[in-house]
Motif scaffolding. Structure first.
Motif, PDB file in Angstrom:
ATOM      1  N   CYS A  76      14.613   1.473   8.126  1.00 23.00           N
ATOM      2  CA  CYS A  76      13.212   1.400   8.863  1.00 23.00           C
ATOM      3  C   CYS A  76      12.504   0.169   8.162  1.00 23.00           C
ATOM      4  O   CYS A  76      12.358   0.385   6.986  1.00 23.00           O
ATOM      5  N   ASP A  77      11.634  -0.448   8.729  1.00 23.51           N
ATOM      6  CA  ASP A  77      10.970  -1.562   8.596  1.00 23.51           C
ATOM      7  C   ASP A  77       9.731  -1.188   7.966  1.00 23.51           C
ATOM      8  O   ASP A  77       9.136  -1.765   7.052  1.00 23.51           O
ATOM      9  N   TYR A  78       9.326   0.200   8.352  1.00 23.20           N
ATOM     10  CA  TYR A  78       8.068   0.663   7.871  1.00 23.20           C
ATOM     11  C   TYR A  78       8.313   0.834   6.175  1.00 23.20           C
ATOM     12  O   TYR A  78       7.176   0.904   5.768  1.00 23.20           O
ATOM     13  N   VAL A  79       9.420   1.333   5.726  1.00 28.27           N
ATOM     14  CA  VAL A  79       9.278   1.714   4.326  1.00 28.27           C
ATOM     15  C   VAL A  79      10.240   0.707   3.588  1.00 28.27           C
ATOM     16  O   VAL A  79      10.740   1.106   2.596  1.00 28.27           O
ATOM     17  N   VAL A  80      10.079  -0.486   3.909  1.00 30.15           N
ATOM     18  CA  VAL A  80      10.716  -1.455   2.948  1.00 30.15           C
ATOM     19  C   VAL A  80       9.662  -1.787   1.682  1.00 30.15           C
ATOM     20  O   VAL A  80       8.992  -1.117   1.555  1.00 30.15           O
ATOM     21  N   ASP A  81      10.431  -2.284   0.879  1.00 33.66           N
ATOM     22  CA  ASP A  81       9.758  -2.414  -0.642  1.00 33.66           C
ATOM     23  C   ASP A  81       8.787  -3.852  -0.317  1.00 33.66           C
ATOM     24  O   ASP A  81       8.697  -4.714   0.027  1.00 33.66           O
ATOM     25  N   ARG A  82       7.343  -3.233  -0.553  1.00 32.43           N
ATOM     26  CA  ARG A  82       6.355  -3.803  -0.048  1.00 32.43           C
ATOM     27  C   ARG A  82       5.248  -3.660  -1.567  1.00 32.43           C
ATOM     28  O   ARG A  82       5.181  -2.738  -2.033  1.00 32.43           O
ATOM     29  N   THR A  83       4.511  -4.828  -1.847  1.00 31.61           N
ATOM     30  CA  THR A  83       3.549  -4.621  -2.672  1.00 31.61           C
ATOM     31  C   THR A  83       2.088  -5.143  -2.199  1.00 31.61           C
ATOM     32  O   THR A  83       2.038  -6.219  -1.632  1.00 31.61           O
ATOM     33  N   PRO A  84       1.267  -4.286  -2.056  1.00 33.15           N
ATOM     34  CA  PRO A  84       0.156  -4.759  -1.427  1.00 33.15           C
ATOM     35  C   PRO A  84      -1.063  -5.521  -2.367  1.00 33.15           C
ATOM     36  O   PRO A  84      -1.065  -5.129  -3.663  1.00 33.15           O
ATOM     37  N   VAL A  85      -1.034  -6.647  -1.756  1.00 35.26           N
ATOM     38  CA  VAL A  85      -1.828  -7.465  -2.729  1.00 35.26           C
ATOM     39  C   VAL A  85      -3.081  -7.798  -2.096  1.00 35.26           C
ATOM     40  O   VAL A  85      -3.339  -8.292  -0.598  1.00 35.26           O
ATOM     41  N   PRO A  86      -4.077  -8.188  -2.769  1.00 38.84           N
ATOM     42  CA  PRO A  86      -5.557  -8.307  -2.248  1.00 38.84           C
ATOM     43  C   PRO A  86      -5.288  -9.780  -1.807  1.00 38.84           C
ATOM     44  O   PRO A  86      -4.914 -10.652  -2.473  1.00 38.84           O
ATOM     45  N   SER A  87      -6.185 -10.120  -0.479  1.00 41.81           N
ATOM     46  CA  SER A  87      -6.447 -11.646  -0.227  1.00 41.81           C
ATOM     47  C   SER A  87      -7.416 -12.009  -1.063  1.00 41.81           C
ATOM     48  O   SER A  87      -8.507 -11.082  -1.836  1.00 41.81           O
ATOM     49  N   PRO A  88      -7.714 -13.128  -1.323  1.00 42.53           N
ATOM     50  CA  PRO A  88      -8.780 -13.891  -2.087  1.00 42.53           C
ATOM     51  C   PRO A  88     -10.090 -13.078  -2.011  1.00 42.53           C
ATOM     52  O   PRO A  88     -10.754 -12.728  -2.779  1.00 42.53           O
TER      53      PRO A  88
END
Length: 190
Positions: A76-88
């Protein structure tokens, strides 16, 4: 009144010889963790198992599925390894001490302003006409984001939550109340 209960599980321990490569599979301990997890969850009436495509998550889901023989599972693509990074423009919402850390987040894991993670919460955090229990075999920061959302914590709070390998975190949506954290980082089965 119906409810949706999500069981969020971090994959088992990755084989250290893989040097944390995306293709790295489980260590012997990781396989044991996954088996214990499967035994613990064997009586939950899951409607589905969703897992990340990364080898360590797929192998964890495969082992757990041995204890859930009639439950459909899929990558499932919804649960792939992601890191929420803020935009500038959103960096000021995060504590200064973490700003430099974002520079080291690999490009394939970056989720600017958590667009994909917000979509995952929106996708899974819905209540249907009947109760639903789903298992998500995923990664630490994904679980942290779901918990942050459910607790309505500041946007950066996902960074302070650490999930043990094959620990169970349960979040719930009901049609008559706000989402709730049922349990966090439960390792009693390990």
């Amino acid at each position: 009144m119906a409810r949706t209960r999500l069981y969020l599980v971090r994959h088992g321990e990755q084989d250290p010889a893989s040097d944390h490569a995306p293709t790295g599979g489980l260590s012997p301990l990781g396989r044991e963790q996954a088996d214990r997890l499967g035994r613990r969850l064997g009586t939950v009436p899951f409607t589905a198992v969703h897992h990340s495509r990364l080898t360590r998550a797929t192998q964890t889901a495969d082992i757990v599925a041995g204890h859930l023989p009639r439950v459909p599972r899929h990558a499932c693509d919804y649960v792939v390894d992601r890191t929420p990074v803020p935009s500038p423009g959103q960096l000021s919402a995060y504590p200064d001490r973490w700003h430099a850390w974002f520079d080291g987040v690999p490009a394939d894991e970056r989720d600017e302003d958590a667009v994909a993670l917000r979509a995952a919460v929106e996708h899974f955090g819905v209540v249907g006409e009947k109760d639903r229990d789903e298992l998500l075999v995923t990664h630490n920061f994904v679980i942290g984001w779901f918990v942050r959302h459910v607790l309505d914590a500041p946007v950066w709070q996902w960074m302070s939550l650490n999930q043990a390998h094959c620990a169970i975190t349960v979040v719930q949506w009901s049609d008559d109340r706000p989402p709730a954290l049922i349990s966090f980082n439960d390792t009693g089965h390990l």
